[in-house]
Design a protein around this motif. Structure first.
Motif, PDB file in Angstrom:
ATOM      1  N   MET A  11      60.566  48.247 -25.672  1.00 45.82           N
ATOM      2  CA  MET A  11      60.914  47.296 -25.023  1.00 45.82           C
ATOM      3  C   MET A  11      60.947  47.753 -23.763  1.00 45.82           C
ATOM      4  SD  MET A  11      63.627  44.091 -24.949  1.00 45.82           S
ATOM      5  CE  MET A  11      61.746  43.049 -25.111  1.00 45.82           C
ATOM      6  N   LEU A  12      60.898  46.858 -22.533  1.00 45.15           N
ATOM      7  CA  LEU A  12      60.936  47.663 -20.547  1.00 45.15           C
ATOM      8  C   LEU A  12      62.532  47.831 -21.108  1.00 45.15           C
ATOM      9  CD1 LEU A  12      58.057  46.073 -19.504  1.00 45.15           C
ATOM     10  CD2 LEU A  12      58.437  48.460 -19.542  1.00 45.15           C
ATOM     11  N   ALA A  13      63.334  48.427 -20.088  1.00 45.57           N
ATOM     12  CA  ALA A  13      64.490  48.360 -19.630  1.00 45.57           C
ATOM     13  C   ALA A  13      64.700  47.171 -19.078  1.00 45.57           C
ATOM     14  CB  ALA A  13      64.254  49.708 -19.210  1.00 45.57           C
ATOM     15  N   ARG A  14      63.347  47.232 -17.856  1.00 46.30           N
ATOM     16  CA  ARG A  14      63.784  46.064 -16.854  1.00 46.30           C
ATOM     17  C   ARG A  14      64.004  44.414 -17.758  1.00 46.30           C
ATOM     18  NH1 ARG A  14      59.997  42.144 -14.914  1.00 46.30           N
ATOM     19  NH2 ARG A  14      58.654  44.422 -16.123  1.00 46.30           N
ATOM     20  N   TYR A  65      70.149  51.233 -21.421  1.00 42.76           N
ATOM     21  CA  TYR A  65      69.101  50.518 -21.735  1.00 42.76           C
ATOM     22  C   TYR A  65      69.049  50.311 -20.352  1.00 42.76           C
ATOM     23  CZ  TYR A  65      70.717  50.621 -26.554  1.00 42.76           C
ATOM     24  OH  TYR A  65      71.878  51.068 -27.024  1.00 42.76           O
ATOM     25  N   ASP A 108      57.236  35.442 -20.592  1.00 42.13           N
ATOM     26  CA  ASP A 108      56.616  35.265 -21.396  1.00 42.13           C
ATOM     27  C   ASP A 108      57.277  36.410 -22.771  1.00 42.13           C
ATOM     28  OD1 ASP A 108      56.739  38.155 -18.855  1.00 42.13           O
ATOM     29  OD2 ASP A 108      55.068  38.826 -20.918  1.00 42.13           O
ATOM     30  N   LEU A 159      70.101  48.369 -32.200  1.00 44.68           N
ATOM     31  CA  LEU A 159      68.763  49.233 -31.469  1.00 44.68           C
ATOM     32  C   LEU A 159      68.898  50.625 -30.971  1.00 44.68           C
ATOM     33  CD1 LEU A 159      70.926  46.702 -28.115  1.00 44.68           C
ATOM     34  CD2 LEU A 159      68.258  46.833 -29.068  1.00 44.68           C
ATOM     35  N   PRO A 160      68.050  51.440 -30.379  1.00 48.37           N
ATOM     36  CA  PRO A 160      68.341  52.842 -31.337  1.00 48.37           C
ATOM     37  C   PRO A 160      69.141  53.509 -29.600  1.00 48.37           C
ATOM     38  CG  PRO A 160      66.754  51.912 -29.208  1.00 48.37           C
ATOM     39  CD  PRO A 160      67.560  50.144 -29.640  1.00 48.37           C
ATOM     40  N   LYS A 161      70.125  54.773 -29.708  1.00 48.07           N
ATOM     41  CA  LYS A 161      70.401  55.660 -29.083  1.00 48.07           C
ATOM     42  C   LYS A 161      71.794  54.811 -28.782  1.00 48.07           C
ATOM     43  CE  LYS A 161      67.922  54.919 -25.803  1.00 48.07           C
ATOM     44  NZ  LYS A 161      67.203  55.449 -23.881  1.00 48.07           N
ATOM     45  N   GLN A 191      49.960  38.432 -22.256  1.00 49.34           N
ATOM     46  CA  GLN A 191      49.631  38.020 -23.693  1.00 49.34           C
ATOM     47  C   GLN A 191      48.714  38.438 -24.555  1.00 49.34           C
ATOM     48  OE1 GLN A 191      52.081  34.111 -23.618  1.00 49.34           O
ATOM     49  NE2 GLN A 191      52.476  35.004 -21.712  1.00 49.34           N
ATOM     50  N   SER A 209      57.263  38.325 -10.478  1.00 51.73           N
ATOM     51  CA  SER A 209      56.872  36.643 -11.410  1.00 51.73           C
ATOM     52  C   SER A 209      57.084  35.601  -9.539  1.00 51.73           C
ATOM     53  CB  SER A 209      58.082  36.366 -11.410  1.00 51.73           C
ATOM     54  OG  SER A 209      59.436  36.960 -11.563  1.00 51.73           O
ATOM     55  N   ARG A 213      59.683  52.558 -18.185  1.00 52.01           N
ATOM     56  CA  ARG A 213      60.869  52.800 -18.825  1.00 52.01           C
ATOM     57  C   ARG A 213      61.034  51.841 -19.958  1.00 52.01           C
ATOM     58  NH1 ARG A 213      61.418  54.144 -13.477  1.00 52.01           N
ATOM     59  NH2 ARG A 213      62.466  55.485 -12.875  1.00 52.01           N
ATOM     60  N   THR A 214      61.636  52.204 -21.405  1.00 49.44           N
ATOM     61  CA  THR A 214      61.486  51.695 -22.070  1.00 49.44           C
ATOM     62  C   THR A 214      63.169  51.278 -22.563  1.00 49.44           C
ATOM     63  OG1 THR A 214      61.217  52.222 -24.214  1.00 49.44           O
ATOM     64  CG2 THR A 214      59.478  51.761 -23.136  1.00 49.44           C
ATOM     65  N   TYR A 243      51.272  35.244 -10.566  1.00 48.82           N
ATOM     66  CA  TYR A 243      51.968  36.208 -11.861  1.00 48.82           C
ATOM     67  C   TYR A 243      52.235  35.250 -13.570  1.00 48.82           C
ATOM     68  CZ  TYR A 243      56.344  37.370 -14.105  1.00 48.82           C
ATOM     69  OH  TYR A 243      56.534  38.099 -15.439  1.00 48.82           O
ATOM     70  N   ASP A 251      59.152  49.983 -13.146  1.00 53.67           N
ATOM     71  CA  ASP A 251      59.156  50.070 -15.015  1.00 53.67           C
ATOM     72  C   ASP A 251      58.471  51.673 -14.740  1.00 53.67           C
ATOM     73  OD1 ASP A 251      60.659  47.774 -15.309  1.00 53.67           O
ATOM     74  OD2 ASP A 251      58.809  46.700 -15.145  1.00 53.67           O
ATOM     75  N   SER A 267      50.630  36.784 -16.391  1.00 56.26           N
ATOM     76  CA  SER A 267      51.713  37.009 -18.049  1.00 56.26           C
ATOM     77  C   SER A 267      49.834  36.910 -18.679  1.00 56.26           C
ATOM     78  CB  SER A 267      52.714  36.225 -17.898  1.00 56.26           C
ATOM     79  OG  SER A 267      53.623  36.038 -18.503  1.00 56.26           O
ATOM     80  N   SER A 300      60.918  35.923 -15.119  1.00 56.45           N
ATOM     81  CA  SER A 300      60.936  37.260 -14.773  1.00 56.45           C
ATOM     82  C   SER A 300      60.310  37.201 -16.047  1.00 56.45           C
ATOM     83  CB  SER A 300      60.573  38.469 -14.076  1.00 56.45           C
ATOM     84  OG  SER A 300      62.232  38.512 -14.662  1.00 56.45           O
ATOM     85  N   LEU A 301      60.521  36.347 -16.717  1.00 54.45           N
ATOM     86  CA  LEU A 301      61.100  36.758 -18.506  1.00 54.45           C
ATOM     87  C   LEU A 301      60.024  35.339 -19.672  1.00 54.45           C
ATOM     88  CD1 LEU A 301      65.050  37.340 -19.105  1.00 54.45           C
ATOM     89  CD2 LEU A 301      62.904  38.922 -19.465  1.00 54.45           C
ATOM     90  N   ILE A 327      66.808  49.663 -16.665  1.00 57.42           N
ATOM     91  CA  ILE A 327      66.237  50.604 -15.076  1.00 57.42           C
ATOM     92  C   ILE A 327      67.308  50.746 -14.191  1.00 57.42           C
ATOM     93  CG2 ILE A 327      65.809  48.151 -14.205  1.00 57.42           C
ATOM     94  CD1 ILE A 327      62.659  49.806 -14.076  1.00 57.42           C
ATOM     95  N   ALA A 380      64.975  43.419 -30.056  1.00 60.28           N
ATOM     96  CA  ALA A 380      65.614  43.728 -29.442  1.00 60.28           C
ATOM     97  C   ALA A 380      66.163  43.100 -27.899  1.00 60.28           C
ATOM     98  CB  ALA A 380      64.950  45.306 -28.804  1.00 60.28           C
ATOM     99  N   MET A 400      69.820  42.245 -26.505  1.00 61.12           N
ATOM    100  CA  MET A 400      69.982  42.382 -25.654  1.00 61.12           C
ATOM    101  C   MET A 400      70.752  40.801 -25.277  1.00 61.12           C
ATOM    102  SD  MET A 400      69.719  44.411 -24.525  1.00 61.12           S
ATOM    103  CE  MET A 400      69.073  46.278 -24.934  1.00 61.12           C
TER     104      MET A 400
END
Lengths: 484, 310
Positions: free
Chosen positions: B1-4, B305, B99, B253-255, A246, A233, A269-270, A238, A257, A242, B96-97, B307, B155, B159
């Motif tokens: 959902m991405l861990a990050r 959960y 979206d 949430l999972p796990k 979408q 970002s 990684r989720t 960026y 990731d 993004s 970075s969120l 990263i 999810a 968080m």
């Protein structure tokens, strides 16, 4: 009435909307008639409506600085569109298709048999001096032999009306989001004038992009997992990454990731754990994508991504290695490349280009620096373009030394007199030079989006140097004349 | 959902909550200092103690006075827990969120940080401090409201709520710990009217005074306040309520088994105990245990959960 076409001076330079002062081109006539009826107040209203719409839709570019965090700015937007008649568009479309087909054949050949070098059409020395050629890609065969999937060609028109391609932009073409958003803004602001035209749609781009990427998936599943890989970002582009993620319903990921396991499978990684992915829309520079293979210091990439790609477990678009065809020296060979692979004449011109490694070209360049644009062969982030008429004597002298020391790294081009277009400055129209960025996708066939991003120069005396940076953006209408 | 993404949302929520709680705490301390007689020692240094940043403060400032402490807690970028730093970090996570979180909320977060930064000088004057802090509290509440009203409740929203509630529970225990320690003992014969004032200030730091009055009704006293702040299920800033929120997020949430075990343990621990019966020293140890388990809770969430946890 504020806009008087009679006093808009064309002065013998090709203008995109006006044939001569006061006489619009056929495709522009309904638009010009409409604009002429507007009062100052109405123009201001349309402008503020467009301004509001750009804010609402979020057409912004980000300027990041440490002190203030990220700031979003809106790109200046002009409500007067550029209009291209569909008859001319068909020529442009087939020329772009021809170029992209030839360049994909070229890239594949370079990383495999190098027939074009053996046949002495393309010199080995140029390849050796290219920073955009990556040995790590030799022998890799991407799906359908296509390397450049997403392309963003820059075009200009000269003062006589001829079109030229100035750059092929095959590495990480940017700005397609502005084309898409500009169209939405215009539709909101000018529903009436839209109804008078048959304008070809640009909004298929996202679904075509998704379909093209999905078709690359090595796993033939109903819903391949597609991700957009962004450097993050803090980068100016960026917003676009993004936005595209979408639009195509893809996850927007950063290098950290992703994870490549010992079997060369790529996962993200989720919160559920690791999810396997199939296709990466790569918005990270090719030399940064895998520290195992390229720049070991890169933190933006994914260790092992090249292994996974080479094994065929993941598709990368654009393919690493594509940059070889997006190099200013290679650019000068594109007409020869088209002839060699397709046995066709180029349907659109290249700007005449002097190769400084060639003795006679070099002598000409050194003697005429003040009238030329000089570019480094290898396109880099901060590629210093030298503009002769604006350079001091000292700058000329230092460039001369650089050229003599490293002739393979420089090419030169004459400065084109660009065409103009009416642009609203305040509530009056003025002439502005302009260029055009076109977007094309290469899957099993090439699809050129009917539209583009037009950028007009900010000031009337701006010498556009064969492209317009940070200008005023305009919607670009491809208009079917039959229906006017 | 991405861990990050999950991690960024969690931290964004924690930092916004932290900025808001810190602003509340300063406002209430201001009022308390005005209300108490000069000879009682309810000093500004307790703000630093609540944050747990005493060492850093001592290394940066020569004097322990109102002006220095407020500068440290509101605007000092060297203090990772200052309001401005919390808001800046929240903004960085949010950027970075874009979206993920609704655009309006992103704009509000950005605006909150930039106006807090722009007006920080006025926040450091006695005259305008209340107004400045109030605008931060209001801004943070606006963000919470926007997210509740418009964010997709997947999810990511879990968080967000987990981050907010863990931060809130942590702050509740810190405020009780430090504020009750410097309070006069219940039976203090000397200053009965002020005893009441101090427990009122504890409630007010947590915006609990009005609700306490409505629900508990009896006079404000240590015993009832502690029960209310630790155990009241229906008060959004009580420790137990925060744990129930975290539990409800985890359930979708999972796990989730390890994390749920910890949160259930915390819930039992706070409900079964009678904190009001503890002496001041015992209370301090009890709170220490709660905080220890809150940290365990965070570590478990991160390992499951995030990263950075993988």
């Amino acid at each position: 009435m504020s806009i008087r076409w009679g006093s808009y001076k064309v002065k013998g330079i090709y203008d995109e909307l006006m044939r001569v002062s006061g006489k619009p081109r056929e495709a522009a006539k309904p638009l010009c008639d409409f604009l002429r009826t507007l009062t100052d107040k109405e123009i201001s209203e349309y402008k503020s409506a467009a301004n509001l719409a750009t804010h609402v839709t979020g057409v912004t570019f980000t300027v990041y600085n440490q002190e203030e965090g990220s700031l979003e700015r809106v790109w200046p937007f002009d409500i007067i569109p550029r209009i291209i008649a569909s008859t001319e568009w068909h020529t442009i479309e087939s020329a772009v298709t021809q170029r992209i087909n030839a360049l994909n054949l070229f890239i594949h050949d370079i990383y495999h048999d190098q027939k074009i070098i053996k046949d002495k059409v393309f010199p080995l020395d140029v390849l050796k001096h290219s920073a955009n050629f990556h040995e790590q890609c030799i022998g890799i065969t991407p799906a359908n032999n296509i390397w450049a999937h997403i392309c963003g060609l820059d075009l200009v028109r000269d003062n006589q009306g001829s079109l030229y391609v100035t750059e092929d932009n095959l590495r990480i073409p940017a700005d397609v989001s502005y084309m898409l958003e500009n169209r939405l803004v215009m539709q909101r602001v000018f529903p009436d004038i839209y109804a008078e035209y048959n304008i070809l749609p640009v909004d298929n781009y996202a679904s075509q992009l998704h379909a093209m990427l999905a078709a690359l998936s090595p796993r033939k599943t109903a819903r391949p997992v597609i991700v957009v890989l962004t450097p993050g970002s803090h980068y100016a582009t960026y917003f676009e990454h993004s936005y595209l993620a979408q639009q195509i319903g893809a996850e927007l990921v950063e290098g950290r990731d992703l994870y490549v396991d010992g079997d060369n499978i790529v996962y993200m990684r989720t919160i559920d754990g690791f999810t396997r992915i199939d296709v990466v829309y790569r918005c990270v520079d090719e030399v940064l994508i895998d520290p195992e293979v390229f720049n070991p210091d890169s933190t933006l990439g994914v260790p092992g991504l090249m292994r996974a790609w080479r094994t065929g477990n993941i598709a990368l678009a654009n393919a690493p290695g594509t940059g070889i065809a997006d190099n200013n020296t290679v650019y000068s060979y594109v007409p020869a490349i088209i002839k060699y692979y397709l046995d066709e004449e180029p349907k659109i011109n290249n700007v005449e280009t002097y190769r400084c490694f060639n003795k006679s070209d070099r002598e000409y360049v050194l003697a005429n620096l003040e009238n030329l644009i000089v570019k480094p062969a290898n396109i880099t982030e901060d590629c210093g373009i030298f503009i002769g008429p604006q350079a001091s004597r000292a700058q000329c002298n230092s460039l001369k030394r650089l050229i003599k020391n490293d002739p393979y790294n420089y090419i030169a081009q004459p400065i084109l007199d660009l065409s103009t277009t009416p642009t609203l400055i305040g509530n009056r129209v003025e002439t502005r030079h302009l260029d055009l960025k076109l977007f094309a996708l290469a899957g099993n066939k090439v699809q050129v989006t009917p539209g583009g991003l037009t950028r007009a120069a900010l000031s009337s005396d701006s010498l556009a140097a064969n492209s317009v940076q940070h200008g005023i953006s305009k919607d670009t209408w491809i208009v079917d004349l039959e229906d006017i | 959902m991405l861990a990050r993404i999950a991690e960024n949302i969690y931290w964004m929520a924690r930092y916004i909550e932290r900025a808001e709680n810190t602003a509340r705490l300063i406002n209430v301390t201001t009022n308390l200092v005005l209300d108490l007689p000069r000879r009682t020692n309810v000093g500004w240094e307790y703000l630093v103690e609540i944050q747990g940043t005493e060492e850093l403060y001592d290394s940066l400032y020569e004097y322990v006075d109102e002006k220095s402490i407020l500068k440290f807690i509101i605007s000092d970028t060297k203090n990772p827990k200052s309001i401005l730093n919390s808001l800046q970090t929240a903004t960085e996570h949010a950027s970075s969120l874009r979206d993920i979180i609704p655009r309006e909320a992103w704009e509000q977060i950005n605006t909150l940080y930039s106006t807090a930064k722009l007006n920080v000088q006025s926040g450091l004057t006695r005259k305008n401090r209340h107004q400045y802090l109030h605008s931060i509290i209001l801004g943070a509440q606006t963000i919470t409201g926007q997210l509740a009203g418009t964010m997709y409740q997947d999810a990511g929203y879990d968080m967000l709520r987990m981050g907010r509630n863990l931060e809130r529970a942590d702050m509740t225990t810190r405020i009780i710990d430090v504020r009750s320690a410097d309070l006069l003992e219940d039976e203090h014969e000397d200053l009965p009217p002020y005893d009441n004032i101090q427990w009122v200030s504890v409630l007010k730091s947590l915006t609990g005074y009005q609700m306490y009055r409505r629900i508990v009704q009896v006079q404000v006293q240590r015993r009832e306040v502690l029960k209310f702040l630790f155990q009241e299920r229906k008060f959004p800033r009580s420790f137990y309520h925060s744990m129930c929120e975290v539990e409800s997020c985890l359930l979708s949430l999972p796990k989730n088994q390890d994390c749920i075990d910890i949160v259930n343990k915390l819930q039992r621990f706070v409900i079964k105990k009678s904190p009001e019966k503890l002496s001041q020293d015992e209370l301090h140890i009890y709170i220490y245990k709660l905080q220890f388990n809150l940290n365990k809770m965070h570590t478990c969430i991160a390992q499951t959960y995030f990263i950075s946890g993988t």
